[in-house]
Write a protein that holds these residues in place. Structure first.
Motif, PDB file in Angstrom:
ATOM      1  N   VAL A 163      20.951 -51.684  43.444  1.00  0.00           N
ATOM      2  CA  VAL A 163      21.079 -50.236  43.611  1.00  0.00           C
ATOM      3  C   VAL A 163      21.953 -49.667  42.503  1.00  0.00           C
ATOM      4  O   VAL A 163      22.928 -50.298  42.079  1.00  0.00           O
ATOM      5  CB  VAL A 163      21.713 -49.907  44.988  1.00  0.00           C
ATOM      6  CG1 VAL A 163      21.958 -48.415  45.136  1.00  0.00           C
ATOM      7  CG2 VAL A 163      20.834 -50.403  46.120  1.00  0.00           C
ATOM      8  N   THR A 189      20.140 -41.768  44.849  1.00  0.00           N
ATOM      9  CA  THR A 189      20.371 -43.189  44.618  1.00  0.00           C
ATOM     10  C   THR A 189      19.048 -43.878  44.308  1.00  0.00           C
ATOM     11  O   THR A 189      17.995 -43.482  44.803  1.00  0.00           O
ATOM     12  CB  THR A 189      21.037 -43.814  45.866  1.00  0.00           C
ATOM     13  OG1 THR A 189      22.248 -43.111  46.134  1.00  0.00           O
ATOM     14  CG2 THR A 189      21.356 -45.287  45.655  1.00  0.00           C
ATOM     15  N   TYR A 205      10.792 -48.572  41.164  1.00  0.00           N
ATOM     16  CA  TYR A 205      11.996 -48.292  41.948  1.00  0.00           C
ATOM     17  C   TYR A 205      11.715 -47.194  42.962  1.00  0.00           C
ATOM     18  O   TYR A 205      10.709 -46.485  42.880  1.00  0.00           O
ATOM     19  CB  TYR A 205      13.170 -47.895  41.047  1.00  0.00           C
ATOM     20  CG  TYR A 205      12.901 -46.709  40.146  1.00  0.00           C
ATOM     21  CD1 TYR A 205      12.987 -45.392  40.624  1.00  0.00           C
ATOM     22  CD2 TYR A 205      12.579 -46.891  38.790  1.00  0.00           C
ATOM     23  CE1 TYR A 205      12.746 -44.314  39.798  1.00  0.00           C
ATOM     24  CE2 TYR A 205      12.338 -45.810  37.961  1.00  0.00           C
ATOM     25  CZ  TYR A 205      12.420 -44.525  38.464  1.00  0.00           C
ATOM     26  OH  TYR A 205      12.185 -43.448  37.645  1.00  0.00           O
ATOM     27  N   TYR A 217      16.877 -47.569  44.182  1.00  0.00           N
ATOM     28  CA  TYR A 217      16.754 -48.956  44.633  1.00  0.00           C
ATOM     29  C   TYR A 217      15.593 -49.588  43.867  1.00  0.00           C
ATOM     30  O   TYR A 217      14.461 -49.114  43.929  1.00  0.00           O
ATOM     31  CB  TYR A 217      16.489 -49.017  46.137  1.00  0.00           C
ATOM     32  CG  TYR A 217      16.232 -50.415  46.661  1.00  0.00           C
ATOM     33  CD1 TYR A 217      17.288 -51.312  46.841  1.00  0.00           C
ATOM     34  CD2 TYR A 217      14.945 -50.839  46.967  1.00  0.00           C
ATOM     35  CE1 TYR A 217      17.054 -52.594  47.313  1.00  0.00           C
ATOM     36  CE2 TYR A 217      14.703 -52.118  47.446  1.00  0.00           C
ATOM     37  CZ  TYR A 217      15.762 -52.994  47.608  1.00  0.00           C
ATOM     38  OH  TYR A 217      15.528 -54.265  48.071  1.00  0.00           O
TER      39      TYR A 217
END
Length: 390
Positions: A267, A255, A243, A257
């Protein structure tokens, strides 16, 4: 008479606020974000209004206040770092990219600015290729995504900010990147509205203008991966490139992804309601991530401002935004997140004695190097007294 003056002032402020302007702040609060139906769990406490309390791993200390400055007045704004083979690389406010050895001896310049800062911006994020440390990637804010071949001392432009291709409009504030082992690169563009000299407006407005991009080296094409991000900033990659992490500065969160597995292309929130506005994210020697905080939420000013868009609008129209930002306490702070996004440690300079803000952390095992967007020095602190984690 006093009532007349007060009424006239209120009318004048009302007229001023009603005048059209491109700056369009929105009201919001830094708060928990739900993730797959459950709240993110943190082991530090929150006050009733959602503001982090500085207890537990956030307890204020003076680790950074006991640090020392190096290269003072010889460098300006060493914003980000990369390190390999005994050398540290950083980009400066004047457009130069320099390197120095890990013993912090004299530095050498690798790249001199080829155009004015108003035109090209400045170097921000730096990363080395995960398999080839002779390749240094640089996010040059208004110039483009650059690749420096350390062995041959040659520069290559991978993405031109003015002409990114594939029908994509010009990139406004190219900020940071993550090169992957397959030579592709993900990077953040902080805003599609504001330019390099308007970072403050971008963050303070609070609207989602940012994007995450993917550069494919095979066909040299660029693709938009995510849109409507809140001031996307520093980036890091997870173990085995599972990620990506990126800071959403104006929302005080990190955050995630996903690149691989059943969740690839999705996400979620890795860490939110952080005690300040996150800048760069870098690996920690403890197996987690350091997050540098550009501003700290310790005196209520940031939280008060984001809930009152009229105040930010008034500050913008009266050209007092810089003054309002100065009301934020000069408290330098970095936090360490573990692999699940939990805060496990924080280091502070609560009165800004050594530095007032931190943009990036380079963990060299026995010491940390701290960068800054503005300061004319690099800060270094040993890790001998900094080993305790929650």
């Amino acid at each position: 008479m006093l009532k007349y003056v007060a009424a006239s002032f209120i009318v004048a402020v009302g007229i001023l606020l009603a005048l059209p302007t491109p700056f369009d702040p929105v009201a919001f609060r830094y708060a928990y974000i739900t993730r797959r139906g459950t709240r993110i769990i943190s082991e530090y406490s929150f006050s009733t209004d959602g503001t982090p309390e500085f207890t537990g791993p956030l307890t204020v200390n003076e680790h950074i206040a006991k640090a020392r400055r190096v290269f003072e007045d010889a460098v300006q704004g060493p914003e980000s770092f990369a390190a390999a083979n005994g050398y540290v690389y950083t980009g400066l406010k004047d457009g130069r990219i320099i390197r120095f050895d890990v013993e912090l001896s004299d530095f050498e310049t690798l790249l001199e600015p080829t155009c004015a800062i108003n035109e090209c911006g400045r170097p921000l994020g730096l990363k080395l290729h995960p398999r080839d440390v002779d390749k240094l990637y640089v996010a040059y804010s208004r110039k483009g995504l650059l690749l420096y071949h350390i062995d041959t001392k040659q520069w290559e432009t991978l993405v031109d900010c003015r002409h990114p291709g594939n029908g994509i409009p010009p990139l406004m504030i190219l900020n940071d990147m993550v090169p992957l082992s397959n030579d592709s690169v993900f990077f953040t563009d902080m805003s599609n509205k504001y330019g390099f000299h308007e970072v403050e407006e971008e963050v303070v407005e609070g609207r989602p203008h940012g994007r995450l991009f993917h550069y494919n080296p095979n066909d040299k094409t660029l693709h938009v991966v995510l849109e409507s991000l809140h001031s996307p900033n520093g980036m890091a990659v997870g173990p085995d490139e599972q990620y990506l992490l990126f800071a959403e500065t104006s929302r005080a969160r990190v955050t995630r992804y996903y690149l691989k597995g059943s969740e690839a292309g999705t996400v979620d929130i890795f860490a939110d309601n952080l005690p300040g506005l996150p800048d760069n994210i870098t690996p920690s020697s403890g197996g987690g991530y350091w997050v540098a905080l550009g501003a700290v939420r310790d005196n209520g000013v940031l939280d008060m401002m984001v809930e009152r868009p009229w105040l930010r609008l008034l500050g913008f129209k009266l050209k007092l935004m810089h003054f309002l930002m100065k009301l934020i306490q000069k408290h330098a702070m970095i936090i360490e997140l573990d692999s699940s996004g939990r805060i496990v440690r924080s280091l502070h300079d609560p009165k800004g004695l050594v530095t007032t803000s931190v943009s990036s952390v380079l963990d060299l095992g026995d010491k940390l190097l701290l960068g800054s967007y503005f300061a004319p020095y690099i800060v270094t602190t040993t890790m001998e007294v900094d080993q305790t984690r929650e």
